[in-house]
Every structure is written in C-alpha cells, then in structure tokens.
Design an enzyme around this catalytic site. Structure first.
Site, PDB file in Angstrom:
ATOM      1  N   GLU A  13      91.482  33.927  35.623  1.00  0.00           N
ATOM      2  CA  GLU A  13      92.804  33.356  35.257  1.00  0.00           C
ATOM      3  C   GLU A  13      92.676  32.282  34.172  1.00  0.00           C
ATOM      4  O   GLU A  13      93.656  31.947  33.521  1.00  0.00           O
ATOM      5  CB  GLU A  13      93.507  32.786  36.499  1.00  0.00           C
ATOM      6  CG  GLU A  13      92.869  31.581  37.158  1.00  0.00           C
ATOM      7  CD  GLU A  13      91.794  31.918  38.196  1.00  0.00           C
ATOM      8  OE1 GLU A  13      91.224  33.035  38.135  1.00  0.00           O
ATOM      9  OE2 GLU A  13      91.520  31.068  39.061  1.00  0.00           O
ATOM     10  N   CYS A  17      87.098  34.291  43.105  1.00  0.00           N
ATOM     11  CA  CYS A  17      86.186  33.275  43.616  1.00  0.00           C
ATOM     12  C   CYS A  17      86.121  33.308  45.149  1.00  0.00           C
ATOM     13  O   CYS A  17      85.477  34.183  45.711  1.00  0.00           O
ATOM     14  CB  CYS A  17      86.556  31.902  43.063  1.00  0.00           C
ATOM     15  SG  CYS A  17      85.150  30.777  43.048  1.00  0.00           S
ATOM     16  N   HIS A  44      86.646  32.892  37.648  1.00  0.00           N
ATOM     17  CA  HIS A  44      88.086  32.595  37.609  1.00  0.00           C
ATOM     18  C   HIS A  44      88.666  33.200  36.334  1.00  0.00           C
ATOM     19  O   HIS A  44      88.891  32.495  35.351  1.00  0.00           O
ATOM     20  CB  HIS A  44      88.324  31.087  37.619  1.00  0.00           C
ATOM     21  CG  HIS A  44      88.063  30.450  38.941  1.00  0.00           C
ATOM     22  ND1 HIS A  44      88.993  30.458  39.963  1.00  0.00           N
ATOM     23  CD2 HIS A  44      86.981  29.804  39.425  1.00  0.00           C
ATOM     24  CE1 HIS A  44      88.487  29.827  41.021  1.00  0.00           C
ATOM     25  NE2 HIS A  44      87.264  29.420  40.723  1.00  0.00           N
TER      26      HIS A  44
HETATM   27  N1  GLN Z   1      84.601  27.355  48.126  1.00  0.00           N
HETATM   28  C1  GLN Z   1      83.914  28.347  47.392  1.00  0.00           C
HETATM   29  C2  GLN Z   1      82.675  27.812  46.696  1.00  0.00           C
HETATM   30  O1  GLN Z   1      82.535  26.634  46.525  1.00  0.00           O
HETATM   31  C3  GLN Z   1      84.829  29.004  46.377  1.00  0.00           C
HETATM   32  C4  GLN Z   1      85.256  28.069  45.296  1.00  0.00           C
HETATM   33  C5  GLN Z   1      86.445  28.586  44.550  1.00  0.00           C
HETATM   34  O2  GLN Z   1      87.143  29.464  45.008  1.00  0.00           O
HETATM   35  N2  GLN Z   1      86.713  28.014  43.415  1.00  0.00           N
HETATM   36  O3  GLN Z   1      81.820  28.551  46.306  1.00  0.00           O
END
Ligand code: GLN
Length: 561
Positions: free
Chosen positions: A536, A395, A534
């Site tokens: 994970e 992410c 994600h």
């Molecule tokens: N801050 C980034 C976004 O909002 C990444 C979010 C995250 O890593 N979950 O896109």
C-alpha cells in the site's frame, strides 16, 4: 537555484493542507519542472515511528526506511515519485542535531541560540532536501500562530531574504466555517490567520479558502482587501468527493499559471490532465461497485474512531478502482468484535458476522501488532480461504494467513506467531536473532525491518504475473516493496506448508544465504495472495500497485459469480 512554495495552514488543521501541497507540486511538475515536496512537523519526536497511529494516523514508510507522517504518502500518491525521509523535518531532529553538535564541540566558544543556530539548521535541512530540484513545495505542519512552528516561519522568511521574494511564494490554506445555526460563511477566522502570518513578517501570495461551499465574491473581496492580494489569488476550495479532484479544481482557477508567474517561471510544457481526469471520473461515477472488508483494530480517540490508521490501504484500493472503473465500498470490520473462534460457528444463519462476510467481494487483513483481534483475523482468513473469497494479506495479514494454514490445513492446532504466544509448540512466525537483540536492548525507535527490499518472485506464480502485467518486475524477476515489521515466516516450516499446497512465491535472499518469505499464494484459490511487505506504500493514483490491482480485479469477478 531552487524556488520555494511555502504552504501554511490557518484556523484549524486537518482541512487539506497536505493535499493542497501535493496538488500544487503535481501542477508544477506537470508544467515540466523537477519538483519535490517537504513536510515540516513541529513535534519533538524525531520521526513518526513512535507515535500512536490511532491518534496521529498511519505511519508512512519511505523507500529509505523512514517512519514518517502520512502527508509524505499523499505527496507520493500525487507526484508518482518516491520521496526520501530527509524530506520530513521535525523539531526533534533539529534540536537533536544542534545539541549533538554542541556537545561534540562544533560551536566552541559560541553561545548556541534559537536564532541563528536552530533556524540555520532548519534552513540547511530544507536546502538539502531541495537540492537538485527546480521547485520545492514546503508544508509547515500545524496552524500559523502555534508556538511550535515559530522557528520554521522564521527560517522560511530568512530563506526569502537570502533568495529574493521572486523565488519564494506563500500559500495560506484557511478554513472558512459555515456554522449550522446561522448558515453563513464566516471569514473572520481566516482574517485572523492572515494577521498571524503577517506577524511572522510574511504576506501570503495565495489564500486557499477551504470550506463546505465555494467562497463567494463578497467574501473573496473581503479577504483580498485584508491580505492586500489580487482577488484572483483568493482560491475557492470547497469540499469535494475525492482529493484527486483538487489539482483539476486548482487548474480551473489557473493556479499553476499564476504560481509560475509569481515565481518568475514560464511553463516548459502544457499540462495534459486527460488521463488524470478519466481516473477522477471513474471514482465519481464508476461502472460498478465492489465491497471490500478490511479487518482491523479501530480504537477510538474520545468519541471518534479513526480509520485513518489504514489510510494507505484505502488509497491503494481507490487507485486500483480508478483504473478498473469500479467503485470501492470499504467495510471496516473490527477484528476484536468479529472474534469468531472457529468458522463452524459462522455457519449458523443467525450469525451477523457470517452475513457480513458473505456480502463481501474481497477481504484484506492489514498490518498490525500485538494480541488484540488476532483470533478474529485468523477466523476471517479461514473463511476467505474456504469460501473462495479474494484475500489480500498485508504484513500481519500474511503472517496470520500462514498461521491459519498451519492450524487448519497442516493440523498444527497450536500454531502461532511468537508475538502472541511465545510458548507455542509451532512457532510458524518467529523473530530473527538480530531483531530479538534489539528488542532485548529495548531499542524500539527505528529497529524494525524498514524500507524497500527487493524480493525474487517465482516465475509462473500469480504474484509474478501481477507484477509483470504492471511492468513492475525486472529481468531477474525481482520486485521491490516497503517493509515495517519485526517477525518473519519461520524457515523451519516452509517445506511443510508447501507440501500442503501453500506456495511461497517470493523470497528475500539475504547476504548470509538465508531466505525470508516475502509472498505467499494459494494456487487453487481464485485470489489468495499475501505479502510480508506493505504494498500500500507503493501505490500511486496514476500507477496502482499490482497486488491491489489484481485483488480488486478478482473482487469484481467474485461479485459477478
Ligand atoms: N507485528 C508483526 C511484526 O512485527 C507485523 C507488523 C506489521 O503488520 N506491520 O512482524
């Protein structure tokens, strides 16, 4: 008809009620019953999305886009089964539904009360989540005696009255302290917890005794007498090396057979724990070890620093390690103190950051929000890229990998994400118009791109090979992962980055024909893979996530070299 197992906690929270619930569910499932798990959270938030991760642990994301307490993650990891957001019931949801219904005239003429309206709402949500399953295990958050969980105990008692006591079993997970100055296991707090449960009209059928050591016979008998249950329903649950040991330990005490008997069920198939046991053995005595750095933000609560905010990543590494027979030593690197403005500064031998990074076999930059630690993360990504250290970006870890590449390979020195620098000349990562509107309207609850999305991965790419090896890709080269973010790779820069050698190897094809970048990789690097998703949240003990598996495998090779 569904049968229910209700798991409550006594004495203190945080002693493994969630893991006990997950282990019980796994055992029942292994006996051939369709099983689901339900988590009740007595807080007034409607979901965990607005809770502070450093205080409450990580926010778990479900396939259907729920932002949930991390216990649901434990459930999925044990059961190897997706659990929808409706399986998390909070006080906030209950009251909101009842009040909304009252305002809409749903109770016209009635006095709306705690009993029966609130408790009936709890029961109907439990039944809805359990619908279609043979057995549902319900974990009631907090500890018995908390003001907040009263309605839930009332509701499960009412459920028992409706279904009959053959169809509901109660498990109390107690903590038995061994105070250091007296070196003796104390049962009194557990006895008080039993009494508090009795006050709810509930007698436990099983008592799981969590402690530093296994409870001895004398103390077992004390609890047995006090709780009026057979002593073989008082279960020892000493501290263990890995949570995945717990179903095996419970089975050693024949908890599965005893539980089925209590619920008037017979086993439909003999559980086979051999594959599970092999993985547990690999965690306990791995053939080798690798060092994985996770570059995150570790804010502390009081005197304690919570690495719990990265729990799923830690678990996903363990799953991959268990399959590869390799132990994972996680090195938690604080992005705010690593803070190396440029990698050149890492070249000096005196730099402790450099020696720390040199010792790593793989580096992960996990998800994150906001400005803190961003430059540190970017510097570490550059180090991983230039020194051929396996890198997995999750992410924010993908977004910052794109920023790093734009700055240091494409020469766009000012490149950034507009989350950190809204004025940047080169907004490599930017917000989509739809999400921007939601932020402008200040609608923060549940407004991110959330839940499972299918991405098309490029045939021939590293990412495609990883998913193919794990049989987690379909005939149309689609893979599914969960999301939780607002910002995206800016489509205007995709071609430029690709011309310089970065490969966007997976894309989400939107209905309006635009594409969102889901995976990137460096073809000439031993392992440099990042995803907007994600992964994970999609790793199970018996079924590791392909990206984590590939990453740990690459870390083993990197170590050998
Ligand atoms: N801050 C980034 C976004 O909002 C990444 C979010 C995250 O890593 N979950 O896109």
């Amino acid at each position: 008809m569904t049968k229910y197992i209700v798991v409550a906690g006594g004495v203190i929270s945080g002693v493994g009620k969630g893991v006990t619930t997950a282990a019980l569910g796994k055992i029942i499932k292994e006996n051939g019953y369709k099983t689901t798990l339900i988590k009740i959270d007595p807080y007034i938030n409607c979901d965990a999305g607005t809770l502070r991760p450093t205080e409450h642990g990580e926010v778990w994301v479900t396939d259907d886009g729920g932002e949930i307490d991390q216990d649901l993650g434990t459930y999925e990891r044990f059961l190897d089964q997706s659990i929808p957001k409706k399986n998390n019931i909070t006080t906030g949801q209950i009251y909101k539904a009842v009040i909304d219904r009252e305002r809409a005239g749903g109770y016209l003429g009635q006095t709306v009360q705690f009993v029966p309206h609130i408790t009936n709402e709890v029961i109907s949500r439990i039944k809805d989540a359990a619908d279609g399953y043979d057995v549902a295990v319900i974990e009631i958050g907090g500890t018995v005696g908390d003001f907040e969980n009263k309605p839930f105990f009332f509701a499960v008692k009412a459920l028992e009255r409706e279904l009959g006591s053959d169809n509901v079993a109660y498990v109390l997970v107690c903590y038995l302290p061994v105070p250091a100055h007296i070196h003796e296991m104390k049962t009194k707090p557990a006895l008080q917890a039993i009494r508090l449960l009795n006050e709810e009209g509930i007698s436990p059928d099983f008592i799981v005794c969590r402690s530093q050591y296994a409870i001895d016979e004398i103390r077992k008998n004390k609890i047995e007498t006090y709780a009026h249950i057979p002593s073989d329903h008082v279960i020892a649950a000493p501290d263990i090396d890995t949570i995945y040991q717990i179903p095996l330990d419970l089975e050693r005490e024949r908890v599965g057979a005893k539980m089925l008997k209590k619920l008037n069920l017979v086993s439909k198939r003999t559980p086979d724990w051999s594959a599970w046991q092999l993985r547990v053995d690999a965690i306990k005595n791995p053939a080798k070890r690798v060092r994985i750095g996770i570059v995150g933000k570790y804010l502390s609560t009081g005197d304690y620093s919570l690495t719990d905010s990265y729990l799923s990543i830690d678990q996903a590494l363990i799953h991959a390690g268990a399959q590869l027979n390799v132990g994972i030593d996680v090195v938690w690197l604080d992005a705010q103190s690593v803070c190396i403005p440029h990698v050149t500064e890492l070249q000096s031998d005196s730099s402790s950051a450099k020696s720390e990074l040199q010792s790593l076999d793989g580096i992960i930059v996990p998800g994150g929000f906001g400005v803190a630690g961003v430059e540190g993360k970017i510097a570490v990504i550059q180090y991983a890229r230039e020194h051929n250290i396996p890198y997995l970006g999750l992410c924010y870890g993908m977004q910052l990998a794109a920023v790093e590449f734009a700055r240091n390979v494409c020469g766009l020195r000012d490149a950034h994400t507009t989350e950190v620098n809204a004025q940047t000349e080169h907004p490599i990562i930017d917000i989509l118009p739809l999400q921007k509107k939601l932020i402008d309207d200040n609608a923060y609850g549940g407004t991110m791109r959330l839940g499972a999305y299918a991405a098309h991965v490029q045939p021939g790419s590293k990412v495609a090979a990883l998913y193919r090896a794990a049989r987690a890709i379909d005939m149309n080269d689609m893979v599914i992962e969960r999301h939780r973010h607002r910002y995206e790779m800016n489509p205007a820069y995709v071609a430029l980055l690709e011309q310089h050698g970065l490969r966007f190897s997976g894309r989400y094809l939107r209905a309006d024909a635009t594409q969102l970048m889901e995976f990137l990789e460096l073809p000439d690097h031993p392992f440099f893979v990042a995803t907007q998703a994600h992964p994970e949240f999609n790793s199970r003990f018996s079924n590791p996530n392909p990206l984590f598996y590939g990453f740990v495998k690459a870390a083993i090779v990197s170590k050998q070299e």
